[in-house]
Design an enzyme around this catalytic site. Structure first.
Site, PDB file in Angstrom:
ATOM      1  N   GLU A 128       0.856  -1.204   0.000  1.00 41.43           N
ATOM      2  CA  GLU A 128       0.000   0.000   0.000  1.00 41.43           C
ATOM      3  C   GLU A 128       0.879   1.236   0.000  1.00 41.43           C
ATOM      4  O   GLU A 128       2.029   1.163   0.377  1.00 41.43           O
ATOM      5  CB  GLU A 128      -0.812   0.098   1.308  1.00 41.43           C
ATOM      6  CG  GLU A 128      -1.531  -1.100   1.739  1.00 41.43           C
ATOM      7  CD  GLU A 128      -2.026  -0.953   3.191  1.00 41.43           C
ATOM      8  OE1 GLU A 128      -1.727   0.066   3.840  1.00 41.43           O
ATOM      9  OE2 GLU A 128      -2.693  -1.874   3.640  1.00 41.43           O
ATOM     10  N   LYS A 130       2.411   4.556   1.564  1.00 41.80           N
ATOM     11  CA  LYS A 130       2.596   5.121   2.904  1.00 41.80           C
ATOM     12  C   LYS A 130       2.214   6.587   2.798  1.00 41.80           C
ATOM     13  O   LYS A 130       2.861   7.363   2.093  1.00 41.80           O
ATOM     14  CB  LYS A 130       4.034   4.971   3.381  1.00 41.80           C
ATOM     15  CG  LYS A 130       4.207   5.460   4.807  1.00 41.80           C
ATOM     16  CD  LYS A 130       5.585   5.152   5.322  1.00 41.80           C
ATOM     17  CE  LYS A 130       5.705   5.482   6.804  1.00 41.80           C
ATOM     18  NZ  LYS A 130       5.227   6.794   7.183  1.00 41.80           N
ATOM     19  N   ASP A 132       1.754  10.347   3.856  1.00 43.44           N
ATOM     20  CA  ASP A 132       2.491  11.259   4.729  1.00 43.44           C
ATOM     21  C   ASP A 132       1.526  12.289   5.299  1.00 43.44           C
ATOM     22  O   ASP A 132       1.577  13.472   4.985  1.00 43.44           O
ATOM     23  CB  ASP A 132       3.595  11.941   3.916  1.00 43.44           C
ATOM     24  CG  ASP A 132       4.544  12.700   4.819  1.00 43.44           C
ATOM     25  OD1 ASP A 132       4.519  12.457   6.037  1.00 43.44           O
ATOM     26  OD2 ASP A 132       5.297  13.535   4.305  1.00 43.44           O
ATOM     27  N   TYR A 240      -6.830   3.015   6.046  1.00 45.40           N
ATOM     28  CA  TYR A 240      -6.088   1.848   5.559  1.00 45.40           C
ATOM     29  C   TYR A 240      -5.902   0.751   6.589  1.00 45.40           C
ATOM     30  O   TYR A 240      -5.550  -0.362   6.265  1.00 45.40           O
ATOM     31  CB  TYR A 240      -4.689   2.262   5.070  1.00 45.40           C
ATOM     32  CG  TYR A 240      -3.917   3.001   6.145  1.00 45.40           C
ATOM     33  CD1 TYR A 240      -3.818   4.374   6.115  1.00 45.40           C
ATOM     34  CD2 TYR A 240      -3.341   2.312   7.208  1.00 45.40           C
ATOM     35  CE1 TYR A 240      -3.171   5.061   7.119  1.00 45.40           C
ATOM     36  CE2 TYR A 240      -2.690   2.993   8.211  1.00 45.40           C
ATOM     37  CZ  TYR A 240      -2.605   4.361   8.165  1.00 45.40           C
ATOM     38  OH  TYR A 240      -1.969   5.030   9.168  1.00 45.40           O
ATOM     39  N   LYS A 329      10.790   3.475   2.265  1.00 46.14           N
ATOM     40  CA  LYS A 329      10.607   4.905   1.992  1.00 46.14           C
ATOM     41  C   LYS A 329      11.310   5.307   0.697  1.00 46.14           C
ATOM     42  O   LYS A 329      12.423   4.854   0.413  1.00 46.14           O
ATOM     43  CB  LYS A 329      11.141   5.728   3.167  1.00 46.14           C
ATOM     44  CG  LYS A 329      10.410   5.414   4.480  1.00 46.14           C
ATOM     45  CD  LYS A 329       9.662   6.573   5.029  1.00 46.14           C
ATOM     46  CE  LYS A 329      10.255   7.328   6.087  1.00 46.14           C
ATOM     47  NZ  LYS A 329       9.742   8.431   6.695  1.00 46.14           N
ATOM     48  N   CYS A 423      19.400  45.002  14.863  1.00 44.04           N
ATOM     49  CA  CYS A 423      18.379  44.900  13.827  1.00 44.04           C
ATOM     50  C   CYS A 423      18.966  45.337  12.483  1.00 44.04           C
ATOM     51  O   CYS A 423      19.562  46.416  12.401  1.00 44.04           O
ATOM     52  CB  CYS A 423      17.186  45.780  14.188  1.00 44.04           C
ATOM     53  SG  CYS A 423      15.969  45.863  12.855  1.00 44.04           S
ATOM     54  N   CYS A 426      17.037  48.898  11.760  1.00 41.12           N
ATOM     55  CA  CYS A 426      17.173  50.140  12.550  1.00 41.12           C
ATOM     56  C   CYS A 426      18.347  50.090  13.528  1.00 41.12           C
ATOM     57  O   CYS A 426      18.538  51.012  14.317  1.00 41.12           O
ATOM     58  CB  CYS A 426      15.884  50.415  13.306  1.00 41.12           C
ATOM     59  SG  CYS A 426      15.568  49.203  14.597  1.00 41.12           S
ATOM     60  N   CYS A 441      13.532  42.453  17.097  1.00 39.12           N
ATOM     61  CA  CYS A 441      13.898  43.856  17.208  1.00 39.12           C
ATOM     62  C   CYS A 441      12.877  44.494  18.148  1.00 39.12           C
ATOM     63  O   CYS A 441      11.679  44.459  17.875  1.00 39.12           O
ATOM     64  CB  CYS A 441      13.855  44.514  15.833  1.00 39.12           C
ATOM     65  SG  CYS A 441      13.865  46.304  15.955  1.00 39.12           S
ATOM     66  N   CYS A 446      10.898  50.831  14.504  1.00 38.61           N
ATOM     67  CA  CYS A 446      11.722  50.237  13.433  1.00 38.61           C
ATOM     68  C   CYS A 446      10.935  50.284  12.118  1.00 38.61           C
ATOM     69  O   CYS A 446       9.798  49.811  12.042  1.00 38.61           O
ATOM     70  CB  CYS A 446      12.053  48.798  13.809  1.00 38.61           C
ATOM     71  SG  CYS A 446      12.719  47.838  12.460  1.00 38.61           S
TER      72      CYS A 446
END
Ligand code: IVH
Length: 682
Positions: A128, A130, A132, A240, A329, A423, A426, A441, A446
């Site tokens: 079957e 798999k 995700d 499933y 996989k 930052c 600024c 920041c 800013c």
């Protein structure tokens, strides 16, 4: 454990901590920062070290999590997705994880081990996809769906029935002549790409963080504390697996169980091959790898299971996975490229997000030039440096991730990357709250934050102001014509004419658009103010409850917390917002400009105000979503379970235990016709 294992033991601890960190990211926060493959590799490394140090498992505990002492090596566990705020349900049969491999030989070794147990030359399997998605366990009693539960820690999970009940294909009731008394059906909840894009696009416009892939978004949706919010996102489901079943021998084979699911009209996987031996299984795995991209759900492998359920019982399980199944996989799509630079985005709340600028590459159908680097810790953990070659992955996902650095390609002299202390916009020194990953920041002034806040305010999800896009806002802020929201409404056409590309007409258009925005619904303004944690759903709830901005501004914590969907954190953030002198002055200015600050519904018009409905059985004239929308539009609420507080039970054909319960509680029961009549005559 031997004395000289100190080094390995340390490594083991390190690996265990890393795995716990990533488990938390994946299961609880639905925001993983590494790929499945990288995670699988960590787990394998842990398992193999564990086998070396403690081959008999003497220092580790059982399947539900470890009871490790300081001395004992950690044991591989099934993750834990449980969160506060949900009721729990103990699975009748534990939800185990699956052993997985990326290696063909290991698949054949799996077959060999099983053939040895059964002393045969060939074993029949099913192959079957798999999926995700997010694992879910559905318990049906006499055909009626009783609970939907997350995997949790494998033994006990969170009840999330309310958050997935709206899934169109989820059978609420199995109507068939042959069904077991009790059956646990295992499946995966997922989100289609279209819906994923829709939600992320909305989030982007609202300046909210994006979900990295549909799986995370589906997991986040299932774990929303507000089912109303969950209903707004389209989830799908595919079934499933068989958990507990009463009578026990109702099904003889996995393939027969699949046939039954199909006969019950349940959503099933479209690929299920029954094969006579491992060679045929391998052929099916390869076939599946070719076909899987056309499926509605993401797949990351094939699951190969013994077909005979009796044989499954004989083969048994280890503490975390069955011996009768394995996942093979498929490799995710990934590529190497040059990291040319790291730049920084400053969000409207000041969060600094590092972004990788990549030499563009073609990956899974699109050109990739940017990838989020999440935060400073991620860069440090992966030791990412500008000038490195990095591996980028999309793994059926949408947003590219920098997986790792290719160390062998690194030029000796590359300096380590140092996250900025100030930052980038600024130059204010960045701060980091204890326990949070993001640097922020702290300066409200800013310019990057001002721009982001204004952009959010003008976005489609908030005030939806036409002609006020990113580039216009940039100029307005850079020219200091606007520093706060209320300044927008002071703008004069002549001022706009000084902006690049602003001829007479466009200046007029923007002024008009701002004028029009004053009439936008109050909830849009409330959303646009950018109160932390208050998105559109909460804004609507607040408007429904308080009607006017003045009422809301004086609401106490207690007033707020009693509202369905408003938690303590949000309540605190709301009162904090209105206690600020700056915000108070902004609000006064917005009022003076005549923005809409009250609900345009007359509360007495809401005929179903505070009435609680439960819908059961199959409705033929409305989908559940439509019925819910109509009830909510009239001020009512929809709940999934019958209680003393229920005002009406709408019972369609096939209604079961909810109907009985409502009858016993003396609750008013409406047929679908009566319900329709009610809606049409108010
Ligand atoms: S069978 C006893 N079949 O993958 C465990 N699981 O990584 C049997 N999954 O826990 C699980 N597709 O949540 C099985 N066709 C499939 C699956 C599948 C996805 C999930 C499931 C499982 C996890 C393991």
């Amino acid at each position: 454990m031997k004395k000289d294992d100190g080094e390995s033991f340390r490594k083991l601890k390190e690996l265990d901590e890393a795995i716990q960190f990533h488990d938390n990211k994946y299961y609880k926060q639905a925001q993983p920062t590494i790929s499945d493959q990288e995670y699988d590799r960590l787990k394998r490394e842990l398992e193999s070290l564990q086998a070396n140090i403690d081959p008999l498992g003497l220092f580790s505990s059982d399947k539900t999590g470890s009871i490790e002492t300081k001395e004992s090596p950690p044991k591989v566990k099934v993750g834990d997705d449980r969160l506060d705020g949900f009721s729990s349900h103990q699975h009748l049969t534990p939800m185990l994880s699956l052993d997985n491999t990326y290696d063909r030989d290991e698949f054949f070794e799996f077959d060999q081990r099983l053939r040895k147990i059964f002393k045969v030359n060939a074993l029949p399997y099913v192959v079957e996809p798999k999926i995700d998605g997010v694992a879910i366990s559905l318990t049906y009693q006499n055909g009626e769906l009783i609970t939907a539960t997350t995997r949790g820690n494998g033994v006990t999970g969170d009840i999330v029935t309310q958050n997935i009940q709206h899934i169109e294909k989820l059978p609420q009731k199995i109507i068939h002549k042959s069904i077991p008394e009790v059956v646990e059906i295992r499946g995966e909840v997922f989100m289609g790409h279209k819906e994923f894009h829709r939600i992320n696009e909305d989030r982007e416009k609202l300046g909210q963080s994006l979900y990295a892939n549909p799986r995370n978004l589906a997991a986040g949706t299932i774990k929303l504390l507000d089912p109303k919010e969950a209903r707004k996102r389209k989830l799908e489901i595919v079934l499933y697996g068989l958990g507990y079943c009463q009578p026990l021998s109702f099904f003889k084979e996995q393939s027969a169980f699949h046939d039954a699911l199909r006969n019950w009209n349940a959503p099933v996987v479209e690929f299920l091959r029954t094969v006579k031996n491992a060679d045929e299984a391998w052929d099916s795995i390869l076939l599946l790898d070719k076909a899987r991209h056309t499926y509605a759900y993401p797949t990351d492998g094939a699951v190969i299971k013994l077909d005979s359920l009796d044989m499954q019982v004989t083969a048994g399980t280890t503490s975390k996975a069955p011996r009768w199944a394995i996942a093979y996989k498929f490799e995710a799509e990934r590529q190497s490229t040059l990291l040319e630079d790291i730049i920084f985005q400053v969000g409207r709340t000041g969060t600094i997000t590092p972004v990788a600028c990549l030499q563009p590459i073609q990956l899974a159908g699109t050109v990739v030039a940017r990838a989020s680097l999440h935060n400073a810790d991620e860069i440090e953990r992966k030791d990412i440096r500008i000038g490195d070659h990095v591996v980028v992955e999309k793994a059926g996902e949408i947003i590219p991730q920098v997986l790792q650095v290719e160390r062998e390609k690194r030029v000796e002299s590359l300096p380590a990357f140092i996250f900025p202390q100030d930052c980038p916009c600024c130059q204010t020194e960045l701060v980091r709250t204890e326990g949070e990953a993001a640097w922020k920041c702290p300066s409200y002034e800013c310019k990057a934050q001002v721009k982001a806040r204004l952009q959010y305010f003008a976005s489609r999800g908030c005030m939806d102001i036409e002609n006020l896009g990113e580039s216009v806002i940039k100029q307005l802020v850079d020219k200091q014509l606007v520093v706060k929201i209320s300044d927008l409404y002071e703008l004069q056409e002549e001022q706009l004419l000084t902006l690049d590309g602003f001829a007479g007409k466009s200046a007029e258009n923007l002024v008009d658009a701002l004028q029009v925005s004053k009439k936008q619904d109050f909830w849009r303004l409330l959303c646009g103010l950018g109160i932390k944690h208050v998105g559109s759903a909460a804004a609507k709830d607040l408007v429904r409850h308080f009607h006017t901005l003045d009422n809301l501004a004086i609401a106490s914590l207690e007033d707020l917390i009693v509202i369905d969907g408003i938690g303590e954190t949000m309540a605190e953030s709301i009162t904090h917002f209105f206690s600020s002198a700056f915000n108070q002055s902004e609000i006064e200015k917005l009022k003076a400009h005549d923005l809409c600050i009250k609900s345009n519904e007359n509360p007495t018009d809401l005929f179903l105000r505070d009435k609680i409905f439960v819908l059961t059985g199959s409705l033929t004239r409305y989908t559940r979503d439509e019925a819910t929308d109509q009830i909510e539009a009239l001020g009512g609420k929809v709940s999934s379970s019958v209680s003393k507080k229920t005002s009406f039970l709408v019972a369609g054909p096939g209604a079961g235990s909810k109907l009985t319960k409502a009858e016993s509680l003396g609750i008013e029961i409406l047929s679908e016709e009566q319900f329709e009549f009610l809606l049409q005559n108010i």
